[in-house]
Design a protein around this motif. Structure first.
Motif, PDB file in Angstrom:
ATOM      1  N   GLY A   1     -57.675 -24.556  18.947  1.00 21.30           N
ATOM      2  CA  GLY A   1     -57.786 -24.414  20.395  1.00 21.30           C
ATOM      3  C   GLY A   1     -59.080 -23.761  20.824  1.00 21.30           C
ATOM      4  O   GLY A   1     -59.165 -23.144  21.892  1.00 21.30           O
ATOM      5  N   GLN A   2     -60.096 -23.881  19.988  1.00 20.85           N
ATOM      6  CA  GLN A   2     -61.401 -23.298  20.280  1.00 20.85           C
ATOM      7  C   GLN A   2     -62.274 -24.331  20.990  1.00 20.85           C
ATOM      8  O   GLN A   2     -62.122 -25.535  20.806  1.00 20.85           O
ATOM      9  CB  GLN A   2     -62.097 -22.872  18.978  1.00 20.85           C
ATOM     10  CG  GLN A   2     -61.373 -21.803  18.206  1.00 20.85           C
ATOM     11  CD  GLN A   2     -61.665 -20.411  18.743  1.00 20.85           C
ATOM     12  OE1 GLN A   2     -62.469 -20.246  19.660  1.00 20.85           O
ATOM     13  NE2 GLN A   2     -61.010 -19.414  18.177  1.00 20.85           N
ATOM     14  N   SER A   3     -63.171 -23.825  21.799  1.00 27.62           N
ATOM     15  CA  SER A   3     -64.148 -24.713  22.437  1.00 27.62           C
ATOM     16  C   SER A   3     -65.479 -24.542  21.722  1.00 27.62           C
ATOM     17  O   SER A   3     -65.830 -23.442  21.296  1.00 27.62           O
ATOM     18  CB  SER A   3     -64.301 -24.371  23.920  1.00 27.62           C
ATOM     19  OG  SER A   3     -64.780 -23.052  24.062  1.00 27.62           O
ATOM     20  N   ILE A   4     -66.184 -25.626  21.576  1.00 29.09           N
ATOM     21  CA  ILE A   4     -67.508 -25.558  20.944  1.00 29.09           C
ATOM     22  C   ILE A   4     -68.533 -26.138  21.903  1.00 29.09           C
ATOM     23  O   ILE A   4     -68.264 -27.086  22.647  1.00 29.09           O
ATOM     24  CB  ILE A   4     -67.546 -26.313  19.606  1.00 29.09           C
ATOM     25  CG1 ILE A   4     -67.141 -27.770  19.778  1.00 29.09           C
ATOM     26  CG2 ILE A   4     -66.678 -25.650  18.570  1.00 29.09           C
ATOM     27  CD1 ILE A   4     -67.313 -28.602  18.531  1.00 29.09           C
ATOM     28  N   GLN A   5     -69.673 -25.519  21.894  1.00 29.58           N
ATOM     29  CA  GLN A   5     -70.757 -25.969  22.772  1.00 29.58           C
ATOM     30  C   GLN A   5     -71.554 -27.050  22.063  1.00 29.58           C
ATOM     31  O   GLN A   5     -72.128 -26.817  21.001  1.00 29.58           O
ATOM     32  CB  GLN A   5     -71.659 -24.788  23.122  1.00 29.58           C
ATOM     33  CG  GLN A   5     -72.738 -25.140  24.129  1.00 29.58           C
ATOM     34  CD  GLN A   5     -73.550 -23.921  24.535  1.00 29.58           C
ATOM     35  OE1 GLN A   5     -73.296 -22.815  24.072  1.00 29.58           O
ATOM     36  NE2 GLN A   5     -74.523 -24.122  25.403  1.00 29.58           N
ATOM     37  N   LYS A   6     -71.534 -28.221  22.633  1.00 26.95           N
ATOM     38  CA  LYS A   6     -72.244 -29.328  22.025  1.00 26.95           C
ATOM     39  C   LYS A   6     -73.738 -29.210  22.293  1.00 26.95           C
ATOM     40  O   LYS A   6     -74.161 -28.977  23.413  1.00 26.95           O
ATOM     41  CB  LYS A   6     -71.738 -30.662  22.568  1.00 26.95           C
ATOM     42  CG  LYS A   6     -70.343 -31.021  22.089  1.00 26.95           C
ATOM     43  CD  LYS A   6     -69.971 -32.442  22.511  1.00 26.95           C
ATOM     44  CE  LYS A   6     -68.605 -32.821  21.959  1.00 26.95           C
ATOM     45  NZ  LYS A   6     -68.228 -34.214  22.344  1.00 26.95           N
TER      46      LYS A   6
ATOM     47  N   PRO B   1     -65.807 -30.001  15.337  1.00 27.95           N
ATOM     48  CA  PRO B   1     -64.915 -30.435  16.426  1.00 27.95           C
ATOM     49  C   PRO B   1     -63.455 -30.559  15.986  1.00 27.95           C
ATOM     50  O   PRO B   1     -62.536 -30.162  16.736  1.00 27.95           O
ATOM     51  CB  PRO B   1     -65.492 -31.804  16.825  1.00 27.95           C
ATOM     52  CG  PRO B   1     -66.919 -31.757  16.393  1.00 27.95           C
ATOM     53  CD  PRO B   1     -66.920 -30.946  15.140  1.00 27.95           C
TER      54      PRO B   1
ATOM     55  N   ALA C   1     -62.075 -26.977  15.413  1.00 32.88           N
ATOM     56  CA  ALA C   1     -61.963 -26.278  16.700  1.00 32.88           C
ATOM     57  C   ALA C   1     -60.728 -26.744  17.467  1.00 32.88           C
ATOM     58  O   ALA C   1     -60.015 -25.938  18.090  1.00 32.88           O
ATOM     59  CB  ALA C   1     -63.224 -26.509  17.525  1.00 32.88           C
ATOM     60  N   LYS C   2     -60.456 -28.018  17.426  1.00 35.05           N
ATOM     61  CA  LYS C   2     -59.287 -28.579  18.119  1.00 35.05           C
ATOM     62  C   LYS C   2     -57.997 -27.996  17.566  1.00 35.05           C
ATOM     63  O   LYS C   2     -57.053 -27.678  18.312  1.00 35.05           O
ATOM     64  CB  LYS C   2     -59.302 -30.097  17.989  1.00 35.05           C
ATOM     65  CG  LYS C   2     -58.207 -30.795  18.780  1.00 35.05           C
ATOM     66  CD  LYS C   2     -58.342 -32.305  18.659  1.00 35.05           C
ATOM     67  CE  LYS C   2     -57.241 -33.011  19.462  1.00 35.05           C
ATOM     68  NZ  LYS C   2     -57.364 -34.490  19.350  1.00 35.05           N
TER      69      LYS C   2
END
Length: 555
Positions: free
Chosen positions: A336-341, A329, A332-333
């Motif tokens: 600027g990436q999104s991660i699937q929790k 997390p 990714a921040k």
């Protein structure tokens, strides 16, 4: 002097010599082609010695040397230390009076003796530490002298043992590692350990050549040097001494561990680029994790992110994956990436109030014992098992494959596990393990485990604690724990045996009427769930294996 282990049980006074002779005979039988001329000469001289001289040599080689004062040596089984020592000196296995620097001299003397010998030089510094006094004397006496000249013959003779490296080589060849020693024989003699009768032959030797043996010794020596290194210059020099990759698989693992240890020390001293270079030379954890952290620290977030995703897709073990998921997390921040929790498995957690209890001596029982008594009933028995039950069932189930004679698994008759037990190729080395999975699938595991328990009872197995694993406990466990649950638990154990054999819940409660069970983790006041425990709880929850956590407070 006998230690507390040997003093309470009968051993022959020269038990250690019997054991050493066994070791020498074994090495000559299995590995004679690997010995150099010095080692062969040593064995030839040793075997011609009289009994008491052999005893003295083995006694000295088991003590911290290389220097020994004759007046400090006393063994009931050796009638004359002087006569035994003289024979050793005559054949070159021991040396008499020898040149010593002051620092060496000081290792043989107490502070009081040192002051008595050098009263004039240090009389005004008597209250200082011995180390300080030695430094003063080194300035006064830079040249070495004979022991008898230093001491004016006040303290008798000394002996120097300078062939300990040969003994260490024989031990390494015999045990296949640098941490076992002749104590293993003592435990066998005392009847405390009985080992499995697995096959060992030249075809499956740990070291296939003298080169492999010397490469192992080089890595051990570098590890010892690393423990002493404290400066950046010393650490950099060790990186230059590292052998190149391309070693055998077992040696490459040892080299990889050394790379990680050396890199971490460099990292602490802010030598990040060199640490990063070392971390790239091994796949062993925590190399990839440390690389990700260093890349992130240097601002190379894109490379760190790519490596992180590679790790998550193919983790070496669950601990590595757990740490990577914590880093994800934050990294990714930054990108600027999104991660699937992932949905987190839910473990049932409850609060429980208990009365503090004491044993018959008035000592407080630990919280797990009190909880076990709270849950235990005649109809639903509860046992305080921690890691012992599941590990024991695993060890019994896996027994035939654990002790199968394969390449690089066994070096000597005193092993509780094969040498590749914790390596990633343990399963691939044993294709017949498929038969054990089929045994679980077909419901034949109960008979198999109980048969092994009966036939091997008392035989040493790293996973099986015989004093705990009673037949009645095994029987009720096998009746109440479904085969599919055992299979899933064993699969996780085999994925990472070293880390996953701990962290299992404290208690297990059985429901014989319904052939069911639950595992219970107990947390006392102020205690928290550890990482390895959480990984097991998550696994149980994800696979519908009954496990609960109780947070205890006192009434």
């Amino acid at each position: 002097m006998k230690n507390s282990l040997t003093s309470s049980l009968d051993l022959a006074p020269d038990y250690y010599l019997t054991n050493f002779n066994f070791l020498v005979d074994w090495v000559m039988q299995q590995h004679q082609d690997m010995l150099n001329n010095d080692e062969k000469t040593f064995i030839a001289h040793f075997q011609k010695l009289n009994h008491q001289s052999q005893c003295l040599f083995v006694r000295l080689s088991s003590r911290k040397g290389p220097l020994f004062r004759a007046d400090k040596l006393q063994y009931s089984e050796i009638n004359s230390i002087a006569l035994a020592a003289n024979e050793l000196i005559a054949v070159g296995l021991l040396h008499g009076d020898t040149l010593l620097h002051v620092s060496e001299l000081a290792t043989l003397l107490t502070k009081v003796e040192l002051i008595a010998l050098f009263n004039n030089e240090i009389k005004s510094q008597k209250s200082e530490r011995k180390e300080f006094l030695v430094e003063l004397l080194e300035e006064c006496y830079p040249e070495p002298k004979l022991w008898l000249d230093w001491t004016q013959k006040q303290f008798g003779e000394i002996y120097r043992l300078d062939n300990q490296h040969i003994v260490n080589t024989l031990l390494l060849i015999f045990f296949g590692n640098s941490y076992q020693n002749l104590t293993e024989f003592v435990l066998q003699d005392l009847g405390l350990f009985r080992y499995e009768n697995y096959s060992i032959d030249k075809q499956h030797r740990i070291f296939k050549s003298r080169d492999e043996l010397e490469q192992y010794q080089q890595l051990v020596a570098l590890k010892d040097q690393l423990e002493q290194a404290s400066t950046i210059e010393g650490l950099i020099e060790l990186t230059r001494l590292l052998p190149h990759s391309g070693l055998t698989q077992a040696l490459e693992r040892r080299r990889g561990r050394l790379c990680n240890q050396l890199a971490y020390q460099l990292e602490r001293l802010n030598a990040h680029s060199l640490a990063l270079e070392l971390y790239t030379q091994t796949h062993l954890p925590p190399a990839r994790e440390r690389r990700i952290r260093l890349l992130e620290k240097s601002g190379d977030h894109a490379t760190a992110w790519a490596l992180l995703n590679e790790l998550i897709k193919q983790p070496y073990n669950e601990e590595e994956l757990q740490i990577a998921e914590r880093i994800a997390p934050r990294l990714a921040k930054k990108l600027g990436q999104s991660i699937q929790k992932k949905p987190k498995p839910i473990t049932l957690k409850q609060n429980l109030q208990l009365l503090r209890l004491k044993d018959e001596s008035g000592m407080h029982l630990n919280v797990e014992e009190i909880a076990q008594q709270y849950f235990d009933t005649p109809e639903t028995p509860c046992f305080y098992v921690e890691n012992l039950l599941i590990s024991g069932l695993f060890g019994l189930w896996l027994w035939p494959e654990m002790f199968r004679g394969i390449d690089g698994a066994f070096a000597n008759p005193f092993q509780a596990t094969p040498l590749d037990m914790y390596q990633e190729n343990f399963i691939s080395n044993r294709p017949d393990i498929q038969l054990l999975w089929e045994c679980l699938d077909e419901g034949l595991h109960k008979e198999h485990i109980l048969t092994v328990w009966k036939e091997k009872n008392g035989t040493t197995n790293h996973f099986v604690h015989w004093e705990f694993l009673e037949k009645e406990l095994i029987e009720i466990a096998l009746e109440c724990i479904p085969a599919e649950h055992l299979k899933m638990i064993f699969e996780r154990l085999l994925f990472d045996i070293k880390n996953n054999r701990s962290g299992l819940p404290d208690l297990i409660q059985f429901y014989p009427e319904t052939k069911n069970y639950r595992m219970i983790e107990i947390k006392g006041p102020g205690d928290r769930i550890q990482d390895n425990q959480q990984r097991w709880l998550d696994y149980f929850a994800a696979n519908n294996i009954p496990a609960e956590v109780f947070f205890v407070s006192w009434q």
